[in-house]
Motif scaffolding. Structure first.
Motif, mmCIF file in Angstrom:
data_model
loop_
_atom_site.group_PDB
_atom_site.id
_atom_site.type_symbol
_atom_site.label_atom_id
_atom_site.label_comp_id
_atom_site.label_asym_id
_atom_site.label_seq_id
_atom_site.Cartn_x
_atom_site.Cartn_y
_atom_site.Cartn_z
ATOM 1 N N VAL A 88 -2.585 -14.052 1.609
ATOM 2 C CA VAL A 88 -2.448 -12.518 1.269
ATOM 3 C C VAL A 88 -1.692 -11.938 2.319
ATOM 4 C CG1 VAL A 88 -3.943 -10.366 1.308
ATOM 5 C CG2 VAL A 88 -4.853 -12.286 0.124
ATOM 6 N N LYS A 89 -0.627 -11.272 1.954
ATOM 7 C CA LYS A 89 0.322 -10.619 2.753
ATOM 8 C C LYS A 89 0.252 -9.113 2.435
ATOM 9 C CE LYS A 89 1.622 -14.738 4.320
ATOM 10 N NZ LYS A 89 0.679 -15.407 3.777
ATOM 11 N N GLY A 90 0.708 -8.125 3.391
ATOM 12 C CA GLY A 90 0.908 -6.615 2.897
ATOM 13 C C GLY A 90 1.798 -6.021 3.758
ATOM 14 N N ILE A 91 2.294 -5.049 3.010
ATOM 15 C CA ILE A 91 3.099 -3.845 3.636
ATOM 16 C C ILE A 91 2.425 -2.505 3.303
ATOM 17 C CG2 ILE A 91 5.383 -2.666 3.150
ATOM 18 C CD1 ILE A 91 6.539 -5.452 2.592
ATOM 19 N N LYS A 92 2.351 -1.973 4.535
ATOM 20 C CA LYS A 92 1.942 -0.470 4.420
ATOM 21 C C LYS A 92 2.773 0.503 4.585
ATOM 22 C CE LYS A 92 -1.334 2.816 6.857
ATOM 23 N NZ LYS A 92 -2.043 3.272 5.583
ATOM 24 N N LEU A 93 3.316 1.570 3.559
ATOM 25 C CA LEU A 93 4.070 2.283 3.587
ATOM 26 C C LEU A 93 3.535 3.756 4.172
ATOM 27 C CD1 LEU A 93 5.627 2.101 -0.301
ATOM 28 C CD2 LEU A 93 6.180 0.764 1.848
ATOM 29 N N ALA A 94 4.648 4.423 4.861
ATOM 30 C CA ALA A 94 4.294 5.641 5.677
ATOM 31 C C ALA A 94 3.483 6.603 5.012
ATOM 32 C CB ALA A 94 5.611 6.162 6.564
ATOM 33 N N HIS A 95 3.853 6.654 3.588
ATOM 34 C CA HIS A 95 3.445 7.743 3.099
ATOM 35 C C HIS A 95 3.605 7.380 1.366
ATOM 36 C CE1 HIS A 95 7.459 9.511 1.774
ATOM 37 N NE2 HIS A 95 7.802 9.226 3.110
ATOM 38 N N ASP A 122 0.972 -1.338 -0.016
ATOM 39 C CA ASP A 122 -0.136 -0.081 0.039
ATOM 40 C C ASP A 122 0.893 1.374 -0.109
ATOM 41 O OD1 ASP A 122 -1.886 1.854 0.195
ATOM 42 O OD2 ASP A 122 -2.408 1.604 2.463
ATOM 43 N N ASP A 123 0.809 1.818 -1.226
ATOM 44 C CA ASP A 123 1.700 3.137 -1.146
ATOM 45 C C ASP A 123 0.931 4.268 -0.641
ATOM 46 O OD1 ASP A 123 3.837 4.837 -2.071
ATOM 47 O OD2 ASP A 123 3.220 4.954 -4.185
ATOM 48 N N GLY A 124 0.726 4.351 0.502
ATOM 49 C CA GLY A 124 0.044 5.580 1.264
ATOM 50 C C GLY A 124 -1.327 5.823 0.448
ATOM 51 N N ALA A 159 10.116 -1.818 -2.788
ATOM 52 C CA ALA A 159 9.903 -1.993 -1.390
ATOM 53 C C ALA A 159 9.408 -3.384 -1.243
ATOM 54 C CB ALA A 159 8.717 -1.003 -0.629
ATOM 55 N N GLY A 160 8.490 -3.884 -2.050
ATOM 56 C CA GLY A 160 7.865 -5.059 -2.244
ATOM 57 C C GLY A 160 9.010 -6.257 -2.578
ATOM 58 N N ARG A 162 18.864 9.814 1.000
ATOM 59 C CA ARG A 162 17.643 9.541 2.016
ATOM 60 C C ARG A 162 17.054 8.156 1.607
ATOM 61 N NH1 ARG A 162 14.891 15.531 1.116
ATOM 62 N NH2 ARG A 162 16.347 16.601 2.753
ATOM 63 N N PRO A 163 16.513 7.369 2.834
ATOM 64 C CA PRO A 163 15.911 6.147 2.420
ATOM 65 C C PRO A 163 14.689 6.446 1.159
ATOM 66 C CG PRO A 163 15.124 7.033 4.558
ATOM 67 C CD PRO A 163 16.278 7.721 4.106
ATOM 68 N N LYS A 164 14.435 5.297 0.348
ATOM 69 C CA LYS A 164 13.553 5.501 -0.601
ATOM 70 C C LYS A 164 12.088 5.268 -0.183
ATOM 71 C CE LYS A 164 15.845 2.777 -3.402
ATOM 72 N NZ LYS A 164 17.470 2.819 -2.862
ATOM 73 N N TYR A 165 11.878 4.720 1.010
ATOM 74 C CA TYR A 165 10.482 4.437 1.624
ATOM 75 C C TYR A 165 10.830 4.086 3.195
ATOM 76 C CZ TYR A 165 12.238 -0.483 0.869
ATOM 77 O OH TYR A 165 13.060 -1.437 0.903
ATOM 78 N N ALA A 166 9.656 4.218 3.753
ATOM 79 C CA ALA A 166 9.436 3.952 5.359
ATOM 80 C C ALA A 166 8.354 2.918 5.391
ATOM 81 C CB ALA A 166 9.401 5.098 5.929
ATOM 82 N N ILE A 167 8.633 1.870 5.898
ATOM 83 C CA ILE A 167 7.659 0.797 6.160
ATOM 84 C C ILE A 167 6.683 1.097 7.697
ATOM 85 C CG2 ILE A 167 6.975 -1.762 6.643
ATOM 86 C CD1 ILE A 167 9.196 -2.439 4.630
#
Length: 335
Positions: A70-77, A49-51, A87-88, A305-310
């Motif tokens: 079904v698994k999931g990752i939610k990005l901070a924004h 989930d890309d924000g 990220a996935g 800078r990091p490219k994403y935050a989980i």
């Protein structure tokens, strides 16, 4: 080759209208592959989930509560499609033997996923899904896409024509991918650089099942510019050539004006003067803009800078639980 553990990575941004159908169809694909012993029963669907601002993450959580795949990752924004996909893939490389990336809109033909896996079992590390034709696109999109691929080829950028981000990558290909640390991510250009054995699978792209496209014209132009400036310095060299040509032409023009003046044939040229000023000024601004684009990329790259935050990671958490349970089972067997 042993039966692989497959993860299908699906980046999502505001996909509530199509997501349940996507999960349903991809679940059926996994079950069929497991039934035919082409992949292990620990294989999974990883939704990133890309924000999203709608109910996308809520749907992922609900499906995760009862659907074992079904698994999931939610990005901070919101970090953009390419970073969300990365990220996935970076998460999948720790748990899987291979991973397939696909968009959530069901435009890519999910039935060729079986062919992807079969090609992987034949020994290919990268399998590209390539559109057989572009009949579903508008004339404008089809024409600009073909022009983009032709232009990229001419300036020396190795892209797979009519390939988006529908592909399979082996574990070792994913591990090599993580070594590319640039901030400006353009996966369609990076993956061919890896160089492992690859092949193509042709398919027909469908109409979007539901919802609206997340790539309007503005984003498409920005995406194309990112791809060009991330892999080639030809635009800067082009500015240099234009500058050199302008310098030569101005020299000839100066000689011509001097000769005309000596012959007493000076001609009033207000219009030509203004046009020349505007032309040179325009070329200078374009040149400064292109150079500024590269400087801007350097600016972002050096920050590191990091490219994403989980924010929430249901994928790694559940795999840790599974590993812990497996360790306990094995320990009891030893006793």
């Amino acid at each position: 080759m042993n039966t692989p553990n497959l993860t299908i990575v699906v980046p999502c941004y505001n996909e509530e209208e199509v997501l349940k159908e996507t999960i349903n169809q991809l679940t059926n694909v996994l079950e069929d592959l497991i039934k035919d012993n082409l992949i292990t029963n620990e294989s999974s669907l990883l939704f990133v989930d890309d924000g999203s601002k709608d109910q996308t993450w809520k749907i992922i959580e609900e499906e995760n509560s009862w659907n074992p795949y079904v698994k999931g990752i939610k990005l901070a924004h919101n970090v953009g499609h390419q970073n969300a996909l990365l990220a996935g893939l970076e998460s999948a490389q720790h748990q899987s033997d291979c991973a397939i990336s696909i968009d959530a809109d069901l435009q890519d033909d999910i039935l060729v996923i079986r062919t992807f896996v079969e090609k992987y079992l034949e020994g290919y590390d990268v399998v590209y899904g390539v559109r057989d034709k572009r009949d579903t696109d508008t004339f404008f999109k089809r024409t600009t896409a073909i022009g983009f691929y032709n232009f990229m080829k001419k300036i020396g950028i190795n892209l797979i024509p009519n390939h988006a981000d529908f592909r399979l990558m082996s574990k070792r290909a994913l591990q090599e991918l993580t070594k590319y640390k640039e901030t400006n991510v353009f996966l369609r250009g990076i993956v061919p650089l890896i160089g492992f054995p690859s092949t193509k699978v042709m398919y027909d792209r469908k109409e979007r099942f539901a919802g609206e496209s997340k790539y309007p014209l503005k984003k498409m132009i920005a995406f194309a510019m990112n791809g060009i400036t991330s892999f080639s310095v030809v635009p800067i060299r082009f500015v240099t050539v234009i500058g050199f040509i302008s310098l030569v032409l101005s020299g000839f023009t100066g000689i011509y004006a001097l000769v005309q003046n000596m012959l007493g044939q000076t001609i009033s040229g207000w219009t030509s003067l203004i046009i020349s000023i505007w032309l040179i000024g325009g070329l200078q601004l374009v040149g400064m803009g292109i150079i500024g684009e590269y400087i801007g990329k350097i600016y972002f790259e050096v920050k590191r800078r990091p490219k994403y935050a989980i924010e929430t990671d249901l994928y790694s958490l559940e795999n840790m639980k599974y590993s812990t349970l497996l360790e306990k089972v094995l320990a009891n067997k030893e006793i």
